[in-house]
Design an enzyme around this catalytic site. Structure first.
Site, PDB file in Angstrom:
ATOM      1  N   SER A 163       0.845  -1.192   0.000  1.00 25.28           N
ATOM      2  CA  SER A 163       0.000   0.000   0.000  1.00 25.28           C
ATOM      3  C   SER A 163       0.882   1.243   0.000  1.00 25.28           C
ATOM      4  O   SER A 163       1.654   1.453  -0.928  1.00 25.28           O
ATOM      5  CB  SER A 163      -0.947  -0.034   1.213  1.00 25.28           C
ATOM      6  N   THR A 164       0.840   2.052   1.067  1.00 27.17           N
ATOM      7  CA  THR A 164       1.617   3.295   1.117  1.00 27.17           C
ATOM      8  C   THR A 164       3.108   3.005   0.939  1.00 27.17           C
ATOM      9  O   THR A 164       3.678   2.209   1.675  1.00 27.17           O
ATOM     10  CB  THR A 164       1.400   4.009   2.464  1.00 27.17           C
TER      11      THR A 164
END
Length: 377
Positions: free
Chosen positions: A196-197
């Site tokens: 994700s991030t």
């Protein structure tokens, strides 16, 4: 002491809106605003903020150029605001490539179901990336000692950090720079990576190191808006020796091809080893993540059982933990990215603390470890 934020945008309305949201969180404080990239660079050097929010399209100097100049002179955690268009996606990926840590859509209604949720999300993102500032300038120091709960510190900077992992990770094997990897001898038919991030940069670092003869298919699950995944897959395909494509419903899994889950959808593996294909389904109103790592990992465990080499990389939250648990129960191999090289040590930590991952790997060595494990090094 409050986290000091510089808001950069050429729209007075947006500057005011973002400033109000940030200032409504007691731990955050907007110390100034800038109307273009040039002004931002000058104010960062003078004010030394803890975090910057940055628009992409601005007069005088655009956001991407500003990110490059700031990261070269005064490295600071940067959160980009982007339009959800194909051009906006390309520009945002350029900004992440230049050193920005994360991004959010500029239209808040695109990131949340209501205003309160959008406000909370923006505040959380600023708080999360603020923890990277203290380590932005530190060199990488790979660890070779086991990690214990006592060895704790804040998480680190975007691509280069030097902190010790937190949590009980004694089950996993940390890696030193000088360590030589040894293959476990297991045989694989699929590689699965969830992130994700910080994932766009992490995936690029890994996939660009893989040879054209990588021996099996790769499924990629990156939390990303629908308009971004096609641009991201295209970028990766232009940089990598292997083929990278945005996954389509009915795609037959082929060796040496990486399939990126489309944003806003769910990607599932079905069929049988040697004749497996992908199903692309509606994201589902009840799902927090679209695409969801748990969904793809879980389906892969049912088709490929113990023949999956899987990794959980940098990202906020715990998506991937339950899918990785299903893979482990089927006999598959699960690795986690180490804290030092994560932008956000959330998803890998969830897998590691649950005792699911078998190795704790720095980003710069994951591709090397993969090639050893599949018999190409």
């Amino acid at each position: 002491m409050a986290i000091r934020v510089l808001v950069v945008d050429d729209s007075s309305f947006f500057r005011r809106r973002v400033s109000e949201i940030i200032n409504s969180e007691p731990r955050l404080e907007v110390i100034d605003v800038a109307t273009n990239g040039r002004e931002a660079v000058e104010k960062v050097q003078r004010l030394k903020p803890d975090v910057i929010t940055m628009d992409v399209e601005m007069p005088v100097m655009d956001g991407i150029t500003a990110v490059r100049e700031i990261m070269a002179s005064t490295p600071t955690p940067i959160l980009m605001f982007s339009s959800l268009t194909h051009d906006g996606a390309k520009a945002t990926l350029d900004a992440l490539d230049s050193g920005a840590l994360d991004f959010l859509p500029k239209k808040f209604e695109d990131i949340a179901r209501n205003r309160d949720e959008a406000v909370t999300l923006l505040q959380q993102r600023v708080l999360q990336i603020a923890s990277k500032k203290a380590f932005m300038r530190r060199p990488v120091v790979a660890r070779s000692e086991p990690v214990t709960p006592a060895a704790t510190s804040p998480t680190a900077s975007p691509l280069q950090r030097s902190s010790l992992s937190t949590g009980n990770l004694s089950h996993s094997r940390p890696v030193s720079v000088s360590a030589r990897f040894k293959a476990t001898g297991k045989k694989y038919q699929l590689t699965a990576i969830g992130t994700s991030t910080g994932g766009p940069v992490a995936l690029q670092k890994i996939l660009t190191k893989l040879p054209v003869n990588y021996p099996h298919p790769i499924v990629l699950i990156q939390h990303m808006p629908a308009t971004f995944t096609a641009a991201f897959a295209s970028r990766l395909n232009s940089l990598c020796k292997i083929q990278v494509k945005e996954a389509e419903d009915g795609d037959v899994l082929r060796p040496g091809v990486a399939y990126l889950a489309p944003g806003g959808k769910q990607m599932m593996v079905e069929g049988r080893p040697g004749a497996a294909k992908l199903r692309i389904l509606d994201g589902g109103d009840r799902m927090n993540y679209k695409p969801c790592v748990d969904v793809t990992f879980g389906s892969a465990s049912k088709v490929f059982s113990d023949k999956v080499l899987s990794m959980v990389l940098t990202g906020m939250g715990a998506d991937g933990r339950e899918g990785a648990r299903m893979l482990k129960n089927a006999g598959a191999t699960i690795w986690a990215q180490d804290e030092e090289s994560c932008v956000v040590y959330g998803m890998p930590q969830a897998v590691a603390k649950a005792g699911i991952s078998s190795e704790d790997l720095p980003l710069d060595r994951i591709a090397e470890r993969m090639l050893v494990e599949v018999g190409l090094a």
